[in-house]
Scaffold this motif. Structure first.
Motif, PDB file in Angstrom:
ATOM      1  N   MET A  75     -26.691  23.649 -11.615  1.00 55.16           N
ATOM      2  CA  MET A  75     -28.009  23.072 -11.875  1.00 55.16           C
ATOM      3  C   MET A  75     -29.043  23.994 -11.241  1.00 55.16           C
ATOM      4  O   MET A  75     -29.053  24.176 -10.024  1.00 55.16           O
ATOM      5  CB  MET A  75     -28.133  21.666 -11.269  1.00 55.16           C
ATOM      6  N   TYR A  76     -29.905  24.559 -12.080  1.00 50.42           N
ATOM      7  CA  TYR A  76     -30.886  25.497 -11.539  1.00 50.42           C
ATOM      8  C   TYR A  76     -32.242  24.835 -11.347  1.00 50.42           C
ATOM      9  O   TYR A  76     -32.777  24.801 -10.247  1.00 50.42           O
ATOM     10  CB  TYR A  76     -31.028  26.731 -12.431  1.00 50.42           C
ATOM     11  N   GLU A  77     -32.812  24.296 -12.417  1.00 49.05           N
ATOM     12  CA  GLU A  77     -34.105  23.615 -12.308  1.00 49.05           C
ATOM     13  C   GLU A  77     -33.895  22.109 -12.429  1.00 49.05           C
ATOM     14  O   GLU A  77     -33.264  21.642 -13.370  1.00 49.05           O
ATOM     15  CB  GLU A  77     -35.058  24.103 -13.410  1.00 49.05           C
ATOM     16  N   VAL A  78     -34.450  21.369 -11.491  1.00 49.54           N
ATOM     17  CA  VAL A  78     -34.241  19.918 -11.475  1.00 49.54           C
ATOM     18  C   VAL A  78     -35.541  19.217 -11.109  1.00 49.54           C
ATOM     19  O   VAL A  78     -36.450  19.802 -10.510  1.00 49.54           O
ATOM     20  CB  VAL A  78     -33.148  19.524 -10.457  1.00 49.54           C
ATOM     21  N   ASP A  79     -35.630  17.958 -11.487  1.00 50.74           N
ATOM     22  CA  ASP A  79     -36.638  17.067 -10.926  1.00 50.74           C
ATOM     23  C   ASP A  79     -36.034  16.444  -9.670  1.00 50.74           C
ATOM     24  O   ASP A  79     -34.836  16.144  -9.626  1.00 50.74           O
ATOM     25  CB  ASP A  79     -37.008  15.961 -11.915  1.00 50.74           C
ATOM     26  N   VAL A  80     -36.848  16.251  -8.641  1.00 49.16           N
ATOM     27  CA  VAL A  80     -36.341  15.735  -7.377  1.00 49.16           C
ATOM     28  C   VAL A  80     -37.156  14.514  -6.965  1.00 49.16           C
ATOM     29  O   VAL A  80     -38.394  14.560  -6.919  1.00 49.16           O
ATOM     30  CB  VAL A  80     -36.401  16.799  -6.257  1.00 49.16           C
ATOM     31  N   LEU A  81     -36.445  13.420  -6.667  1.00 51.39           N
ATOM     32  CA  LEU A  81     -37.045  12.199  -6.145  1.00 51.39           C
ATOM     33  C   LEU A  81     -36.480  11.948  -4.755  1.00 51.39           C
ATOM     34  O   LEU A  81     -35.260  11.837  -4.592  1.00 51.39           O
ATOM     35  CB  LEU A  81     -36.721  11.014  -7.068  1.00 51.39           C
ATOM     36  N   GLY A  82     -37.357  11.868  -3.758  1.00 54.14           N
ATOM     37  CA  GLY A  82     -36.912  11.604  -2.400  1.00 54.14           C
ATOM     38  C   GLY A  82     -37.656  10.425  -1.803  1.00 54.14           C
ATOM     39  O   GLY A  82     -38.868  10.312  -1.954  1.00 54.14           O
ATOM     40  N   HIS A  83     -36.908   9.556  -1.137  1.00 54.31           N
ATOM     41  CA  HIS A  83     -37.503   8.384  -0.495  1.00 54.31           C
ATOM     42  C   HIS A  83     -37.440   8.545   1.017  1.00 54.31           C
ATOM     43  O   HIS A  83     -36.398   8.918   1.571  1.00 54.31           O
ATOM     44  CB  HIS A  83     -36.754   7.113  -0.897  1.00 54.31           C
ATOM     45  N   SER A  84     -38.568   8.287   1.700  1.00 51.80           N
ATOM     46  CA  SER A  84     -38.640   8.305   3.156  1.00 51.80           C
ATOM     47  C   SER A  84     -38.143   9.657   3.682  1.00 51.80           C
ATOM     48  O   SER A  84     -38.679  10.686   3.303  1.00 51.80           O
ATOM     49  CB  SER A  84     -37.843   7.118   3.716  1.00 51.80           C
ATOM     50  N   MET A  85     -37.137   9.681   4.548  1.00 48.25           N
ATOM     51  CA  MET A  85     -36.618  10.961   5.029  1.00 48.25           C
ATOM     52  C   MET A  85     -36.234  11.870   3.865  1.00 48.25           C
ATOM     53  O   MET A  85     -36.484  13.087   3.895  1.00 48.25           O
ATOM     54  CB  MET A  85     -35.402  10.726   5.929  1.00 48.25           C
ATOM     55  N   GLY A  86     -35.649  11.283   2.823  1.00 48.16           N
ATOM     56  CA  GLY A  86     -35.309  12.071   1.645  1.00 48.16           C
ATOM     57  C   GLY A  86     -36.528  12.661   0.969  1.00 48.16           C
ATOM     58  O   GLY A  86     -36.446  13.706   0.316  1.00 48.16           O
ATOM     59  N   GLY A  87     -37.693  12.012   1.137  1.00 40.80           N
ATOM     60  CA  GLY A  87     -38.933  12.564   0.614  1.00 40.80           C
ATOM     61  C   GLY A  87     -39.309  13.857   1.309  1.00 40.80           C
ATOM     62  O   GLY A  87     -39.784  14.811   0.674  1.00 40.80           O
ATOM     63  N   VAL A 101     -37.460  23.620  -8.629  1.00 38.67           N
ATOM     64  CA  VAL A 101     -38.011  22.278  -8.835  1.00 38.67           C
ATOM     65  C   VAL A 101     -38.985  22.300 -10.001  1.00 38.67           C
ATOM     66  O   VAL A 101     -39.929  23.105 -10.026  1.00 38.67           O
ATOM     67  CB  VAL A 101     -38.734  21.771  -7.561  1.00 38.67           C
ATOM     68  N   ARG A 102     -38.778  21.404 -10.955  1.00 35.74           N
ATOM     69  CA  ARG A 102     -39.729  21.257 -12.066  1.00 35.74           C
ATOM     70  C   ARG A 102     -40.809  20.251 -11.691  1.00 35.74           C
ATOM     71  O   ARG A 102     -41.992  20.504 -11.870  1.00 35.74           O
ATOM     72  CB  ARG A 102     -38.995  20.799 -13.322  1.00 35.74           C
ATOM     73  N   ARG A 103     -40.375  19.079 -11.210  1.00 33.12           N
ATOM     74  CA  ARG A 103     -41.314  18.027 -10.826  1.00 33.12           C
ATOM     75  C   ARG A 103     -40.818  17.376  -9.544  1.00 33.12           C
ATOM     76  O   ARG A 103     -39.608  17.215  -9.346  1.00 33.12           O
ATOM     77  CB  ARG A 103     -41.441  16.983 -11.947  1.00 33.12           C
ATOM     78  N   LEU A 104     -41.767  16.985  -8.708  1.00 33.51           N
ATOM     79  CA  LEU A 104     -41.460  16.424  -7.392  1.00 33.51           C
ATOM     80  C   LEU A 104     -42.006  15.002  -7.314  1.00 33.51           C
ATOM     81  O   LEU A 104     -43.165  14.753  -7.653  1.00 33.51           O
ATOM     82  CB  LEU A 104     -42.100  17.294  -6.302  1.00 33.51           C
ATOM     83  N   ILE A 105     -41.167  14.072  -6.869  1.00 31.50           N
ATOM     84  CA  ILE A 105     -41.585  12.684  -6.648  1.00 31.50           C
ATOM     85  C   ILE A 105     -41.221  12.304  -5.220  1.00 31.50           C
ATOM     86  O   ILE A 105     -40.064  12.457  -4.803  1.00 31.50           O
ATOM     87  CB  ILE A 105     -40.893  11.710  -7.629  1.00 31.50           C
ATOM     88  N   VAL A 106     -42.205  11.840  -4.467  1.00 32.92           N
ATOM     89  CA  VAL A 106     -41.993  11.450  -3.072  1.00 32.92           C
ATOM     90  C   VAL A 106     -42.390   9.985  -2.922  1.00 32.92           C
ATOM     91  O   VAL A 106     -43.524   9.611  -3.219  1.00 32.92           O
ATOM     92  CB  VAL A 106     -42.809  12.333  -2.112  1.00 32.92           C
ATOM     93  N   ALA A 107     -41.454   9.164  -2.468  1.00 26.94           N
ATOM     94  CA  ALA A 107     -41.695   7.730  -2.329  1.00 26.94           C
ATOM     95  C   ALA A 107     -41.832   7.356  -0.853  1.00 26.94           C
ATOM     96  O   ALA A 107     -40.917   7.579  -0.058  1.00 26.94           O
ATOM     97  CB  ALA A 107     -40.554   6.942  -2.966  1.00 26.94           C
TER      98      ALA A 107
END
Length: 216
Positions: A75-87, A101-107
């Motif tokens: 997997m080369y390019e991915v969207d990443v969703l991270g929550h709290s510490m994972g953010g 990273v194509r798109r970044l989501i931080v919760a």
């Protein structure tokens, strides 16, 4: 580091990173729903879930763990969703490996340093008599003496596994407590130019109005 993971669905990959004391199990319900239209890649970060334990727990290391895992799984390019510490892991990964990273989501997480807020939880977890072969209900009652919220207690108890003596922790409690200061550290090192979405709960204290300038 060979991170434990679970892949659901097919298509463009969305990598999902849990928070402190969490595991990939926390996201399976949502991932199953999202997997109707894409691939969801659930990951146990180091010192959590079924992933290996280590003596250190920094965001740079966790970002490198993720980069190696993605490379091993083509997997080369991915969207990443991270929550709290994972953010913060997701943000560190975007800064250290911007082309991955194509798109970044931080919760529910900002970029700033945070003050200590889990010492009571560490103490409560340390205080459980895991070797006495007690029931989970009894362990929950013992946790309740220090942690009043039932949801928090059930979240923590998901980290228990049975062993020959009673229970033990899946997560690496020693390292997480010792390296807790690293978990509170800010995310620094410039700006990531790609599309990013930051999500916060209306009653959350983790992302305040004062955090937006740093996030932007």
């Amino acid at each position: 580091m060979l991170l434990n993971h679970k892949i659901i669905g097919a298509g463009e990959p969305l990598v999902i990173l849990h928070g402190l004391f969490g595991s990939l199990d926390n996201w399976q319900t949502l991932a199953t729903r999202w997997a109707e239209t894409r691939m969801c890649v659930l990951v146990d970060l180091r010192n959590h879930g079924k992933s290996p334990h280590a003596e250190t727990h920094t965001y740079g290391e966790m970002a490198a763990d993720l980069a190696a895992f993605l490379g091993d799984n083509w997997m080369y390019e991915v969207d990443v969703l991270g929550h709290s510490m994972g953010g913060k892991v997701a943000m560190r990964f975007a800064l250290d490996f911007p082309n991955r990273v194509r798109r970044l989501i931080v919760a529910d997480m900002g970029v700033r340093a945070y003050t200590r807020g889990h010492d009571e939880i560490f103490a409560a977890m340390r205080g459980l008599p895991l070797s006495q072969n007690l029931s989970r209900a009894t362990l929950d009652d013992q946790l309740a003496a220090q942690i009043s919220e039932p949801g928090v207690r059930q979240f923590l108890l998901k980290n228990l596994r049975r062993d020959g003596r009673g229970y033990s922790w899946k997560l690496n409690l020693d390292t997480l407590e010792r390296e807790y200061g690293q978990i509170l550290e800010p995310v620094s090192g410039g700006a990531w130019p790609g599309p990013a979405l930051f999500v916060r709960g209306g009653d959350s204290g983790y992302v305040t109005d004062g955090d937006w300038p740093g996030i932007r």
